[in-house]
Design an enzyme around this catalytic site. Structure first.
Site, short mmCIF file in Angstrom:
data_model
loop_
_atom_site.label_atom_id
_atom_site.label_comp_id
_atom_site.label_asym_id
_atom_site.label_seq_id
_atom_site.Cartn_x
_atom_site.Cartn_y
_atom_site.Cartn_z
N CYS A 2 0.78 -1.30 0.11
CA CYS A 2 0.00 0.09 -0.16
C CYS A 2 0.93 1.20 0.28
O CYS A 2 1.82 1.36 0.55
CB CYS A 2 -1.02 0.10 1.23
SG CYS A 2 -2.20 -1.32 1.30
N ARG A 27 4.13 -0.66 -4.53
CA ARG A 27 3.84 -1.00 -3.09
C ARG A 27 2.31 -1.70 -3.00
O ARG A 27 1.92 -2.14 -1.94
CB ARG A 27 3.63 0.09 -2.08
CG ARG A 27 4.94 0.98 -2.29
CD ARG A 27 5.98 0.20 -1.26
NE ARG A 27 7.06 0.91 -1.02
CZ ARG A 27 8.09 0.48 -0.39
NH1 ARG A 27 8.22 -0.72 0.16
NH2 ARG A 27 9.17 1.08 -0.19
N TRP A 75 -2.91 -2.59 -1.49
CA TRP A 75 -2.50 -4.15 -1.65
C TRP A 75 -3.82 -4.53 -0.43
O TRP A 75 -3.40 -4.65 0.70
CB TRP A 75 -1.19 -4.25 -1.10
CG TRP A 75 -0.71 -5.81 -1.35
CD1 TRP A 75 -0.40 -6.45 -2.39
CD2 TRP A 75 -0.91 -6.71 -0.26
NE1 TRP A 75 -0.13 -7.71 -2.04
CE2 TRP A 75 -0.35 -8.00 -0.92
CE3 TRP A 75 -1.17 -6.79 1.18
CZ2 TRP A 75 -0.25 -9.21 -0.15
CZ3 TRP A 75 -0.90 -7.97 1.73
CH2 TRP A 75 -0.33 -9.21 1.23
N ASN A 101 -2.37 2.99 5.42
CA ASN A 101 -1.57 1.76 5.41
C ASN A 101 -1.84 1.13 6.71
O ASN A 101 -1.74 1.71 7.94
CB ASN A 101 -0.28 1.99 4.93
CG ASN A 101 -0.30 2.44 3.56
OD1 ASN A 101 -1.12 2.64 2.66
ND2 ASN A 101 1.11 2.96 3.08
N GLY A 102 -1.85 -0.16 6.75
CA GLY A 102 -1.78 -0.96 8.09
C GLY A 102 -2.94 -1.80 8.22
O GLY A 102 -3.80 -1.70 7.43
N GLU A 491 16.83 -19.34 -3.51
CA GLU A 491 16.26 -18.25 -4.04
C GLU A 491 15.95 -18.19 -5.51
O GLU A 491 15.12 -17.64 -5.96
CB GLU A 491 17.45 -17.20 -3.76
CG GLU A 491 17.50 -15.87 -4.45
CD GLU A 491 16.16 -14.95 -3.93
OE1 GLU A 491 15.50 -15.21 -2.81
OE2 GLU A 491 16.09 -13.76 -4.41
N LYS A 495 12.55 -16.93 -7.00
CA LYS A 495 12.39 -15.79 -8.29
C LYS A 495 11.70 -16.38 -9.21
O LYS A 495 10.74 -15.60 -9.86
CB LYS A 495 13.72 -15.63 -8.80
CG LYS A 495 14.69 -14.79 -8.08
CD LYS A 495 14.36 -13.32 -7.94
CE LYS A 495 13.52 -13.08 -6.39
NZ LYS A 495 13.78 -12.59 -5.29
N GLU A 498 7.81 -16.65 -8.00
CA GLU A 498 6.81 -15.39 -7.83
C GLU A 498 6.65 -14.63 -9.10
O GLU A 498 5.70 -13.60 -9.00
CB GLU A 498 7.68 -14.55 -6.79
CG GLU A 498 9.21 -13.79 -6.94
CD GLU A 498 9.77 -13.24 -6.02
OE1 GLU A 498 8.80 -12.69 -4.77
OE2 GLU A 498 10.59 -13.29 -5.69
N HIS A 514 15.77 -38.49 -0.63
CA HIS A 514 14.88 -39.15 0.37
C HIS A 514 13.56 -38.65 0.25
O HIS A 514 12.67 -38.95 1.32
CB HIS A 514 15.40 -38.23 1.79
CG HIS A 514 16.78 -38.60 2.23
ND1 HIS A 514 17.26 -39.92 2.42
CD2 HIS A 514 17.99 -37.79 1.89
CE1 HIS A 514 18.42 -39.86 2.78
NE2 HIS A 514 19.03 -38.56 2.34
N LYS A 613 5.81 -4.76 -2.85
CA LYS A 613 6.97 -4.58 -2.23
C LYS A 613 6.67 -4.12 -0.67
O LYS A 613 5.92 -3.39 -0.50
CB LYS A 613 7.48 -3.49 -3.09
CG LYS A 613 9.33 -3.35 -2.81
CD LYS A 613 10.00 -4.31 -3.51
CE LYS A 613 11.36 -4.11 -3.51
NZ LYS A 613 11.90 -5.42 -4.18
C1 F6R Z 1 11.00 -11.65 -3.07
C2 F6R Z 1 11.15 -10.50 -2.03
C3 F6R Z 1 10.54 -10.74 -0.53
C4 F6R Z 1 11.13 -10.10 0.44
C5 F6R Z 1 10.39 -10.34 2.04
C6 F6R Z 1 11.25 -9.37 3.03
O1 F6R Z 1 11.61 -11.26 -4.16
O2 F6R Z 1 11.44 -9.38 -2.30
O3 F6R Z 1 10.53 -12.06 -0.39
O4 F6R Z 1 12.53 -10.39 0.66
O5 F6R Z 1 9.16 -9.66 1.76
O6 F6R Z 1 11.49 -8.03 2.51
P1 F6R Z 1 12.63 -7.26 3.15
O7 F6R Z 1 13.72 -7.78 2.61
O8 F6R Z 1 12.28 -5.87 2.63
O9 F6R Z 1 12.38 -7.31 4.72
#
Ligand code: F6R
Length: 618
Positions: A2, A27, A75, A101-102, A491, A495, A498, A514, A613
């Site tokens: 958000c 966001r 969001w 937000n929140g 990781e 990637k 997502e 296993h 994000k």
């Molecule tokens: C995936 C990604 C998320 C963040 C997670 C934590 O690509 O970026 O998995 O890593 O939401 O976010 P931060 O690092 O900002 O605490």
């Protein structure tokens, strides 16, 4: 997660708010809305969908006039994405507009009470309940001549009843020219202009207008006009206002010539790795140096154990950090999901250092972990990207990633910058213990070689695109590795899933036998992270097991490996490096592979579904 922007000044607000929304879109992109105030007229427009297809079209068809206003990109937390659930929300009188937000945790209770008092609601959101609550408090100050004061008191009064988190902006037709903002647990920033002021949840939204900002603290309430702003803390009734300067340019958060932010950010990595290293290598001492750890060498030497808490991609970085710190400094490390660290019984010994990792510095789970560690009396350090973020300010010390704004929702450059920071930290701790100067210098030299090596990997982007096209119809992928390559594989899988929505599982190459090996068939590609490190022979044996079950193999291997071409269907070669740094090198082609595959499948790479994000709810 958000985004909020508010403007009060002499210019038309709508274009400024719309531009801010576009910069905030990463966001949250379920829906967006604006409320613009023209003297005592409130123009509210809201629309589901991404900014350009939604609110921008709505404003073009039905413009709003006025020199102040608030806007929000959502969001969804409470209530599905819909026009009604979009912000801003109005109070019962329709005179007060709120963006938030929140999460208001006790909103059901408030809603019941307000319903019983005759209120009706247009949406199923917690924010509309908050707007009504502010309106109810405002009634008490109806006759006060100081309209700004009345609005501020109404907001403060409502917030005293609220349990939960908020970053919010409020305007009222009763107080033209006045905007009230407040924060608890969700970031809010005042942008100071000349005869204009801004309020935002994310500095990216306002950096084109001003670099002078105040990062509000929890429980701060700000009352703002075009000429001034006053901050009061609800807890203490006083407030310390510290003006900070934003250190990045508006262009840093622009896409430039790249088709997507993610691609731009992948390509920025030679520079961001360089930035994460700048000034931190001490050749003479064969060690790393940091400006902000805020711990004496004696304190650092006294650390017997480290707990790293983080979420998502940062948690993967933490796992690699475990290998780095244990391998180079011989300090035992435990990695925790930030949320688990907060809520389960985690006995933490006195001599334990807690380290949290967060690119955004705002992730609610990670912030909670930091606070929990501090509550237990531990020093807590943080590795953070966003300067001035809550975690950066609340940590006892730490390391900045220096990756610059990361707009792509899938983290790339912040991840590799974190790994650089962790490698340097491991060397720093190692040199205070038994790590030899020679070994430290080997890793330091390899770190310095990374920018050029990443550049050469980026040169393989076209070949990686071809590879992605070859596998674009696969429904399931495995990413496999051992040692440092195990968390790297986790990781790589994250990637891919997502941004392309392909099911991808990261797994230890050794653990496959296993159980999960049952899933391998001709249509299940396995990406092996198999550099020529100490685990090479063992990983090769695991690779053969996959081949024996006809699983297609894509290998991320080291240049000069003559064997790999004979056993893998496809190979991407990594430049030769130290074992500790292959996670950084292997991540670059893994990012490109996920990117090209997502593009080939027509996915919105920068705004993947259901994500946003920085997750600021628990
Ligand atoms: C995936 C990604 C998320 C963040 C997670 C934590 O690509 O970026 O998995 O890593 O939401 O976010 P931060 O690092 O900002 O605490």
């Amino acid at each position: 997660m958000c985004g909020i922007i508010g403007y009060v000044g002499g210019k038309q607000a709508a274009p400024i708010l719309l531009d801010g929304l576009r910069r905030l879109e990463y966001r949250g992109y379920d829906s967006a809305g604006v409320a613009v105030l023209d003297r005592a007229e409130l123009g509210v427009r809201k629309k589901t969908g991404k900014i350009d297809e939604g609110i921008a079209r709505e404003l073009a068809a039905d413009p709003v006039q006025g020199t102040m206003g608030i806007a929000h990109t959502r969001w969804a937390t409470h209530g599905a994405p819909s026009d009604e659930n979009s912000h801003p929300h109005l109070d019962a009188s329709g005179r007060i507009a709120v963006v938030h937000n929140g999460v208001i945790e006790n909103y059901e209770q408030m809603r019941e009470r307000l319903l019983a008092a005759g209120h009706t609601f247009q949406s199923s959101t917690d924010t509309e309940v908050l707007a009504h609550l502010i309106g109810e408090h405002y009634e008490k100050y109806q006759d006060e001549p100081d309209r700004a004061g009345a609005l501020t008191r109404a907001v403060s009064g409502a917030l005293r009843e609220v349990i939960g988190t908020y970053g919010l902006a409020v305007v009222s037709t009763e107080a033209p020219g006045v905007m009230v903002g407040a924060r608890r647990g969700s970031p809010l920033i005042v942008g100071i202009g000349h005869d204009e002021n801004f309020l935002t949840s994310d500095a990216n939204a306002i950096v084109a207008h001003t670099r002078e900002v105040v990062f509000l603290n929890d429980y701060d309430v700000v009352t703002m006009t075009a000429e001034r702003f006053d901050v009061v803390n609800l807890g203490t009734d006083t407030a310390t206002v510290q003006i900070s300067k934003l250190e990045f340019d508006a262009e840093d958060s622009q896409r430039g010539e790249f088709e997507h932010f993610m691609l731009k950010e992948i390509h920025e990595q030679p520079r961001t790795v360089e930035n994460a290293l700048r000034g931190r290598i001490d050749q003479e001492g064969a060690t790393a140096r940091f400006g902000g750890l805020n711990m004496t060498p004696a304190e650092l030497r006294g650390v017997q154990r480290i707990i790293i808490a983080a979420s998502g991609t940062s948690w993967h970085a933490a796992l690699i950090g475990e290998y780095l710190i244990e391998g180079l400094a011989h300090v035992p490390v435990e990695v925790e999901f930030a949320h688990e660290f907060c809520y389960r019984m985690t006995p933490v010994r006195r001599d334990t250092l807690v380290l949290v990792i967060s690119q955004s510095g705002e992730t609610a789970d990670t912030l909670m972990a930091l606070r929990e560690a501090q509550r237990r009396g531990h020093k807590a350090l943080a590795i953070v990207n966003v300067v001035g973020s809550t975690i950066a300010r609340e940590a006892d010390g730490g390391i900045y990633m220096h990756a610059g704004p990361e707009i792509g929702v899938a983290s790339t450059k912040a991840f590799t910058a974190t790994l650089v920071a962790l490698t340097l930290l491991a060397i720093h701790l190692g040199r205070m213990r038994m790590l030899s100067a020679g070994r430290a210098l080997e890793v330091l030299r390899a770190l310095e070689a990374l920018p050029a090596q990443i550049e050469s990997l980026l040169g393989q982007s076209d070949a990686i695109r071809e590879l992605a096209l070859k596998y674009a119809s696969a429904d399931d992928f495995f990413f496999l590795g051992r040692g440092y390559s195990y968390p790297t594989a986790l990781e790589g899988a994250l990637k891919l899933k997502e941004i392309s929505y392909i099911h991808a599982e990261g797994y230890s190459a050794a653990e496959m036998k296993h159980g999960p090996i049952a899933l391998i068939e001709e249509t299940t590609p396995c990406v092996f992270v198999i550099p020529q490190d100490s685990m090479y022979d063992k990983t090769m044996a695991n690779l053969e097991m996959i081949r024996a079950r006809k699983g297609p193999v894509i290998a991320l291997a080291t240049e000069g490996d003559d064997l790999i071409g004979k056993v893998a269907d496809d190979v991407i070669f990594l430049p030769r490096s130290q074992e500790e740094l292959y996670p950084i090198l292997a991540s670059v082609p893994a990012q490109l592979f996920a990117y090209h595959l997502a593009v080939a499948r027509g996915c919105d790479v920068d705004k993947p579904r259901n994500l946003a994000k920085s997750v600021t709810v628990l």
